[in-house]
Design an enzyme around this catalytic site. Structure first.
Site, PDB file in Angstrom:
ATOM      1  N   ASP A  21     -15.414   7.685   4.076  1.00 21.16           N
ATOM      2  CA  ASP A  21     -14.571   8.074   2.946  1.00 21.16           C
ATOM      3  C   ASP A  21     -13.165   7.496   3.107  1.00 21.16           C
ATOM      4  O   ASP A  21     -12.695   7.308   4.230  1.00 21.16           O
ATOM      5  CB  ASP A  21     -14.518   9.611   2.885  1.00 21.16           C
ATOM      6  N   GLY A  22     -12.532   7.249   1.972  1.00 17.91           N
ATOM      7  CA  GLY A  22     -11.114   6.849   1.994  1.00 17.91           C
ATOM      8  C   GLY A  22     -10.841   5.390   1.667  1.00 17.91           C
ATOM      9  O   GLY A  22      -9.705   4.935   1.799  1.00 17.91           O
ATOM     10  N   GLY A  24     -10.745   4.010  -1.279  1.00 20.04           N
ATOM     11  CA  GLY A  24      -9.856   3.950  -2.438  1.00 20.04           C
ATOM     12  C   GLY A  24      -8.418   4.223  -2.028  1.00 20.04           C
ATOM     13  O   GLY A  24      -7.489   3.501  -2.422  1.00 20.04           O
ATOM     14  N   ARG A  34      -8.928  -0.754  -6.002  1.00 19.58           N
ATOM     15  CA  ARG A  34      -9.855   0.072  -5.202  1.00 19.58           C
ATOM     16  C   ARG A  34     -10.945  -0.768  -4.537  1.00 19.58           C
ATOM     17  O   ARG A  34     -11.340  -0.508  -3.406  1.00 19.58           O
ATOM     18  CB  ARG A  34     -10.538   1.118  -6.107  1.00 19.58           C
ATOM     19  N   HIS A  38     -13.172  -1.164  -0.664  1.00 20.62           N
ATOM     20  CA  HIS A  38     -14.607  -1.244  -0.346  1.00 20.62           C
ATOM     21  C   HIS A  38     -14.914  -2.521   0.450  1.00 20.62           C
ATOM     22  O   HIS A  38     -15.746  -2.505   1.362  1.00 20.62           O
ATOM     23  CB  HIS A  38     -15.439  -1.195  -1.631  1.00 20.62           C
ATOM     24  N   LEU A 132     -29.729  -1.623  17.818  1.00 24.54           N
ATOM     25  CA  LEU A 132     -29.211  -0.537  16.985  1.00 24.54           C
ATOM     26  C   LEU A 132     -30.121  -0.301  15.779  1.00 24.54           C
ATOM     27  O   LEU A 132     -30.498  -1.239  15.077  1.00 24.54           O
ATOM     28  CB  LEU A 132     -27.793  -0.872  16.480  1.00 24.54           C
ATOM     29  N   SER A 197     -20.820  16.988   0.880  1.00 25.97           N
ATOM     30  CA  SER A 197     -21.099  16.104  -0.269  1.00 25.97           C
ATOM     31  C   SER A 197     -22.558  15.651  -0.351  1.00 25.97           C
ATOM     32  O   SER A 197     -22.836  14.457  -0.496  1.00 25.97           O
ATOM     33  CB  SER A 197     -20.165  14.886  -0.234  1.00 25.97           C
TER      34      SER A 197
HETATM   35  C1  FPP Z   1     -15.910   6.439  -0.294  1.00 23.59           C
HETATM   36  O1  FPP Z   1     -14.559   6.104  -0.434  1.00 23.59           O
HETATM   37  C2  FPP Z   1     -16.694   5.231  -0.120  1.00 23.59           C
HETATM   38  C3  FPP Z   1     -17.728   4.845  -0.911  1.00 23.59           C
HETATM   39  C4  FPP Z   1     -18.181   5.643  -2.070  1.00 23.59           C
HETATM   40  C5  FPP Z   1     -18.412   3.556  -0.702  1.00 23.59           C
HETATM   41  C6  FPP Z   1     -18.748   3.205   0.724  1.00 23.59           C
HETATM   42  C7  FPP Z   1     -19.021   1.770   0.789  1.00 23.59           C
HETATM   43  C8  FPP Z   1     -18.600   0.921   1.753  1.00 23.59           C
HETATM   44  C9  FPP Z   1     -17.897   1.356   2.954  1.00 23.59           C
HETATM   45  C10 FPP Z   1     -18.797  -0.556   1.652  1.00 23.59           C
HETATM   46  C11 FPP Z   1     -20.169  -1.101   1.621  1.00 23.59           C
HETATM   47  C12 FPP Z   1     -21.147  -0.524   2.588  1.00 23.59           C
HETATM   48  C13 FPP Z   1     -22.000  -1.238   3.372  1.00 23.59           C
HETATM   49  C14 FPP Z   1     -23.076  -0.534   4.088  1.00 23.59           C
HETATM   50  C15 FPP Z   1     -21.907  -2.684   3.531  1.00 23.59           C
HETATM   51  P1  FPP Z   1     -13.815   6.400  -1.810  1.00 23.59           P
HETATM   52  O2  FPP Z   1     -13.958   5.217  -2.688  1.00 23.59           O
HETATM   53  O3  FPP Z   1     -14.350   7.672  -2.395  1.00 23.59           O
HETATM   54  O4  FPP Z   1     -12.336   6.573  -1.316  1.00 23.59           O
HETATM   55  P2  FPP Z   1     -11.242   7.574  -1.898  1.00 23.59           P
HETATM   56  O5  FPP Z   1     -11.784   8.960  -1.684  1.00 23.59           O
HETATM   57  O6  FPP Z   1     -10.047   7.274  -1.065  1.00 23.59           O
HETATM   58  O7  FPP Z   1     -11.062   7.225  -3.340  1.00 23.59           O
END
Ligand code: FPP
Length: 243
Positions: A21-22, A24, A34, A38, A132, A197
Protein backbone atom coordinates in the site's frame (compact mmCIF):
# COMPACT_ATOMS: atom_id res chain seq x y z
CA UNK A 1 14.79 -22.03 9.41
CA UNK A 2 17.25 -19.91 11.41
CA UNK A 3 19.63 -17.41 9.86
CA UNK A 4 22.17 -14.96 11.20
CA UNK A 5 21.17 -11.41 10.19
CA UNK A 6 23.10 -8.34 11.41
CA UNK A 7 24.72 -10.51 14.07
CA UNK A 8 21.41 -11.89 15.36
CA UNK A 9 20.18 -15.46 14.97
CA UNK A 10 16.66 -15.03 13.57
CA UNK A 11 13.86 -17.47 12.77
CA UNK A 12 12.92 -16.83 9.15
CA UNK A 13 9.20 -17.00 8.34
CA UNK A 14 8.45 -19.59 5.68
CA UNK A 15 5.69 -17.54 4.06
CA UNK A 16 5.35 -13.75 4.01
CA UNK A 17 2.17 -12.12 2.68
CA UNK A 18 2.23 -8.41 1.81
CA UNK A 19 -0.39 -5.72 1.24
CA UNK A 20 1.62 -3.32 -0.91
CA UNK A 21 0.00 0.00 0.00
CA UNK A 22 1.00 3.62 -0.50
CA UNK A 23 1.99 3.85 -4.16
CA UNK A 24 -0.40 6.77 -4.72
CA UNK A 25 0.85 8.72 -1.69
CA UNK A 26 4.46 8.07 -2.69
CA UNK A 27 3.75 9.68 -6.08
CA UNK A 28 1.71 12.54 -4.60
CA UNK A 29 4.55 13.49 -2.25
CA UNK A 30 6.73 13.93 -5.34
CA UNK A 31 4.08 15.77 -7.40
CA UNK A 32 4.03 12.81 -9.80
CA UNK A 33 0.99 11.09 -11.36
CA UNK A 34 -0.33 8.16 -9.28
CA UNK A 35 0.71 5.73 -11.98
CA UNK A 36 4.35 6.59 -11.37
CA UNK A 37 3.86 5.26 -7.85
CA UNK A 38 2.72 1.94 -9.30
CA UNK A 39 5.71 1.87 -11.68
CA UNK A 40 8.06 2.35 -8.71
CA UNK A 41 6.02 -0.18 -6.75
CA UNK A 42 6.58 -2.77 -9.48
CA UNK A 43 10.35 -2.18 -9.24
CA UNK A 44 10.10 -2.75 -5.48
CA UNK A 45 8.32 -6.06 -6.16
CA UNK A 46 11.24 -7.27 -8.29
CA UNK A 47 13.85 -6.26 -5.71
CA UNK A 48 11.96 -7.61 -2.69
CA UNK A 49 11.63 -11.03 -4.37
CA UNK A 50 15.42 -11.22 -4.54
CA UNK A 51 15.81 -9.92 -0.99
CA UNK A 52 13.23 -12.35 0.39
CA UNK A 53 15.01 -15.33 -1.17
CA UNK A 54 18.36 -14.02 0.03
CA UNK A 55 17.01 -13.89 3.59
CA UNK A 56 15.72 -17.46 3.37
CA UNK A 57 12.02 -16.81 2.79
CA UNK A 58 10.50 -19.61 0.69
CA UNK A 59 7.02 -18.23 -0.08
CA UNK A 60 6.10 -14.62 -0.84
CA UNK A 61 2.57 -13.52 -1.72
CA UNK A 62 1.59 -9.99 -2.74
CA UNK A 63 -1.76 -8.23 -3.15
CA UNK A 64 -1.45 -6.54 -6.55
CA UNK A 65 -5.08 -5.91 -7.53
CA UNK A 66 -8.19 -6.48 -5.46
CA UNK A 67 -11.75 -7.25 -6.53
CA UNK A 68 -12.53 -3.71 -5.29
CA UNK A 69 -9.76 -1.99 -7.27
CA UNK A 70 -11.96 -1.98 -10.43
CA UNK A 71 -13.68 1.04 -8.83
CA UNK A 72 -10.59 3.17 -9.50
CA UNK A 73 -10.56 5.54 -12.52
CA UNK A 74 -10.32 3.60 -15.80
CA UNK A 75 -7.00 5.26 -16.62
CA UNK A 76 -5.47 3.92 -13.38
CA UNK A 77 -6.94 0.43 -13.86
CA UNK A 78 -5.61 0.34 -17.44
CA UNK A 79 -2.17 1.52 -16.32
CA UNK A 80 -2.06 -1.15 -13.58
CA UNK A 81 -3.12 -3.88 -16.02
CA UNK A 82 -0.46 -2.76 -18.53
CA UNK A 83 2.16 -2.78 -15.79
CA UNK A 84 1.15 -6.26 -14.67
CA UNK A 85 1.14 -7.51 -18.25
CA UNK A 86 4.65 -6.15 -18.78
CA UNK A 87 5.79 -7.71 -15.50
CA UNK A 88 4.43 -11.13 -16.55
CA UNK A 89 6.12 -11.00 -19.96
CA UNK A 90 9.46 -9.74 -18.59
CA UNK A 91 9.38 -12.37 -15.84
CA UNK A 92 9.67 -15.31 -18.25
CA UNK A 93 13.39 -14.66 -18.64
CA UNK A 94 13.97 -13.43 -15.08
CA UNK A 95 12.38 -16.45 -13.42
CA UNK A 96 14.39 -18.88 -15.50
CA UNK A 97 17.57 -17.08 -14.34
CA UNK A 98 16.69 -16.80 -10.66
CA UNK A 99 14.80 -20.11 -10.32
CA UNK A 100 11.64 -18.37 -9.07
CA UNK A 101 8.18 -19.87 -9.49
CA UNK A 102 5.26 -17.51 -10.09
CA UNK A 103 1.60 -18.29 -9.48
CA UNK A 104 -1.43 -16.02 -9.69
CA UNK A 105 -4.42 -16.27 -7.35
CA UNK A 106 -7.77 -14.53 -7.69
CA UNK A 107 -10.59 -14.72 -10.19
CA UNK A 108 -8.58 -14.78 -13.42
CA UNK A 109 -11.71 -15.26 -15.56
CA UNK A 110 -12.51 -11.52 -15.27
CA UNK A 111 -9.08 -10.47 -16.57
CA UNK A 112 -8.39 -9.66 -20.23
CA UNK A 113 -7.57 -12.59 -22.53
CA UNK A 114 -4.13 -11.13 -23.05
CA UNK A 115 -3.41 -11.06 -19.33
CA UNK A 116 -4.83 -14.56 -18.83
CA UNK A 117 -2.58 -15.91 -21.61
CA UNK A 118 0.51 -14.22 -20.13
CA UNK A 119 -0.33 -15.57 -16.67
CA UNK A 120 -0.69 -19.10 -18.07
CA UNK A 121 2.63 -18.78 -19.94
CA UNK A 122 4.56 -17.61 -16.92
CA UNK A 123 2.95 -20.10 -14.54
CA UNK A 124 3.84 -22.93 -16.94
CA UNK A 125 7.36 -21.70 -17.74
CA UNK A 126 8.24 -21.20 -14.07
CA UNK A 127 6.45 -24.26 -12.68
CA UNK A 128 9.65 -26.33 -12.53
CA UNK A 129 11.54 -23.70 -10.50
CA UNK A 130 12.10 -24.53 -6.86
CA UNK A 131 13.52 -21.21 -5.63
CA UNK A 132 11.25 -18.46 -4.28
CA UNK A 133 7.59 -19.45 -4.61
CA UNK A 134 6.08 -16.10 -5.56
CA UNK A 135 2.31 -15.59 -5.70
CA UNK A 136 0.57 -12.54 -7.12
CA UNK A 137 -3.02 -11.88 -6.11
CA UNK A 138 -4.87 -10.38 -9.08
CA UNK A 139 -8.56 -9.57 -9.05
CA UNK A 140 -8.36 -11.20 -5.63
CA UNK A 141 -10.75 -10.78 -2.73
CA UNK A 142 -10.83 -13.21 0.13
CA UNK A 143 -14.62 -13.29 0.34
CA UNK A 144 -14.79 -13.91 -3.41
CA UNK A 145 -12.22 -16.72 -3.08
CA UNK A 146 -14.21 -18.33 -0.23
CA UNK A 147 -17.47 -17.94 -2.19
CA UNK A 148 -15.92 -19.67 -5.24
CA UNK A 149 -14.55 -22.42 -2.98
CA UNK A 150 -18.00 -22.99 -1.42
CA UNK A 151 -19.56 -23.27 -4.89
CA UNK A 152 -16.88 -25.82 -5.87
CA UNK A 153 -17.46 -27.80 -2.67
CA UNK A 154 -21.25 -27.77 -3.28
CA UNK A 155 -20.57 -29.16 -6.76
CA UNK A 156 -18.24 -31.80 -5.25
CA UNK A 157 -21.09 -32.88 -2.95
CA UNK A 158 -23.55 -32.94 -5.85
CA UNK A 159 -21.13 -35.06 -7.92
CA UNK A 160 -20.63 -37.48 -5.01
CA UNK A 161 -16.90 -36.60 -4.69
CA UNK A 162 -17.27 -35.78 -0.98
CA UNK A 163 -19.84 -36.40 1.75
CA UNK A 164 -20.90 -33.26 3.67
CA UNK A 165 -19.79 -34.90 6.95
CA UNK A 166 -16.26 -35.35 5.53
CA UNK A 167 -15.80 -31.63 4.78
CA UNK A 168 -13.16 -30.42 7.22
CA UNK A 169 -10.74 -27.47 7.39
CA UNK A 170 -8.17 -29.18 5.20
CA UNK A 171 -10.80 -29.97 2.56
CA UNK A 172 -11.85 -26.31 2.51
CA UNK A 173 -8.18 -25.23 2.25
CA UNK A 174 -7.76 -27.59 -0.68
CA UNK A 175 -10.54 -25.77 -2.58
CA UNK A 176 -9.11 -22.27 -2.06
CA UNK A 177 -6.88 -20.57 -4.66
CA UNK A 178 -3.97 -21.17 -2.27
CA UNK A 179 -4.53 -24.96 -2.18
CA UNK A 180 -0.85 -25.72 -2.82
CA UNK A 181 0.66 -22.93 -0.70
CA UNK A 182 1.17 -23.07 3.08
CA UNK A 183 -0.54 -20.43 5.25
CA UNK A 184 1.45 -17.20 5.74
CA UNK A 185 3.43 -16.82 8.99
CA UNK A 186 3.45 -13.03 8.83
CA UNK A 187 1.35 -10.42 7.06
CA UNK A 188 2.97 -7.06 6.29
CA UNK A 189 0.98 -3.96 5.33
CA UNK A 190 2.82 -0.82 4.30
CA UNK A 191 1.76 2.86 4.41
CA UNK A 192 0.38 3.00 7.95
CA UNK A 193 -3.07 1.53 7.24
CA UNK A 194 -4.09 -1.18 9.70
CA UNK A 195 -6.82 -3.08 7.87
CA UNK A 196 -7.06 -6.49 6.23
CA UNK A 197 -8.97 -5.19 3.18
CA UNK A 198 -10.36 -8.61 2.19
CA UNK A 199 -6.86 -10.16 2.18
CA UNK A 200 -6.39 -13.92 2.85
CA UNK A 201 -8.96 -14.01 5.68
CA UNK A 202 -8.89 -17.81 5.97
CA UNK A 203 -5.14 -18.24 5.47
CA UNK A 204 -4.08 -15.55 7.98
CA UNK A 205 -5.87 -17.19 10.93
CA UNK A 206 -2.62 -17.65 12.89
CA UNK A 207 -0.31 -15.14 11.18
CA UNK A 208 1.50 -12.31 12.93
CA UNK A 209 0.59 -8.85 11.61
CA UNK A 210 3.23 -6.19 10.98
CA UNK A 211 2.24 -2.65 10.03
CA UNK A 212 4.75 -0.05 8.90
CA UNK A 213 4.42 3.61 7.85
CA UNK A 214 6.88 2.96 5.02
CA UNK A 215 5.20 3.50 1.61
CA UNK A 216 5.46 0.48 -0.70
CA UNK A 217 7.87 2.02 -3.27
CA UNK A 218 10.26 2.78 -0.36
CA UNK A 219 10.05 -0.73 1.10
CA UNK A 220 13.40 -2.53 0.93
CA UNK A 221 15.52 -5.28 2.44
CA UNK A 222 16.13 -3.33 5.70
CA UNK A 223 12.37 -2.88 6.11
CA UNK A 224 11.84 -6.58 5.48
CA UNK A 225 14.46 -7.40 8.12
CA UNK A 226 12.60 -5.13 10.60
CA UNK A 227 9.45 -7.18 9.94
CA UNK A 228 11.38 -10.42 10.52
CA UNK A 229 12.80 -9.00 13.76
CA UNK A 230 9.26 -8.13 14.88
CA UNK A 231 8.18 -11.67 13.97
CA UNK A 232 10.96 -13.02 16.19
CA UNK A 233 9.65 -11.03 19.18
CA UNK A 234 6.24 -12.65 18.90
CA UNK A 235 5.25 -15.67 20.95
CA UNK A 236 3.29 -17.95 18.61
CA UNK A 237 1.04 -20.32 20.55
CA UNK A 238 -1.66 -21.19 17.98
CA UNK A 239 -4.30 -20.99 20.69
CA UNK A 240 -2.39 -23.25 23.07
CA UNK A 241 -0.28 -22.37 26.11
CA UNK A 242 3.46 -22.14 26.23
CA UNK A 243 5.10 -25.35 27.47
C1 FPP B 1 -1.97 0.21 -3.32
O1 FPP B 1 -1.48 1.52 -3.29
C2 FPP B 1 -1.39 -0.49 -4.45
C3 FPP B 1 -2.09 -1.09 -5.45
C4 FPP B 1 -3.57 -1.08 -5.49
C5 FPP B 1 -1.41 -1.71 -6.60
C6 FPP B 1 -0.22 -2.57 -6.28
C7 FPP B 1 0.56 -2.75 -7.51
C8 FPP B 1 1.91 -2.70 -7.61
C9 FPP B 1 2.80 -2.57 -6.46
C10 FPP B 1 2.60 -2.73 -8.93
C11 FPP B 1 2.48 -3.93 -9.78
C12 FPP B 1 2.60 -5.26 -9.11
C13 FPP B 1 3.35 -6.30 -9.55
C14 FPP B 1 3.18 -7.62 -8.92
C15 FPP B 1 4.32 -6.19 -10.63
P1 FPP B 1 -2.49 2.74 -3.51
O2 FPP B 1 -2.54 3.04 -4.96
O3 FPP B 1 -3.81 2.40 -2.90
O4 FPP B 1 -1.76 3.87 -2.71
P2 FPP B 1 -2.44 5.04 -1.86
O5 FPP B 1 -3.22 4.36 -0.77
O6 FPP B 1 -1.27 5.81 -1.36
O7 FPP B 1 -3.30 5.81 -2.81
Amino acid sequence: MKKSINGHELEIPNHVAIIMDGNGRWAKKRFLPRNMGHVEGAKTVEQICEDAWDLGIKYLTVYAFSTENWKRPKSEVDALMNLLNKYLVDSIERTSKNNMRVRVIGDKSKLSEDLQANIANLEKASSVNDGLQFTIALNYGSRDEITRAIKNIANDVKAGIVNPEDIDESYISSRLDTFDIPDPDIMIRTSGEERLSNWMLWQLAYAEFYFTDCLWPDFNKDELIKAIEYYNCRDRRYGGVKG
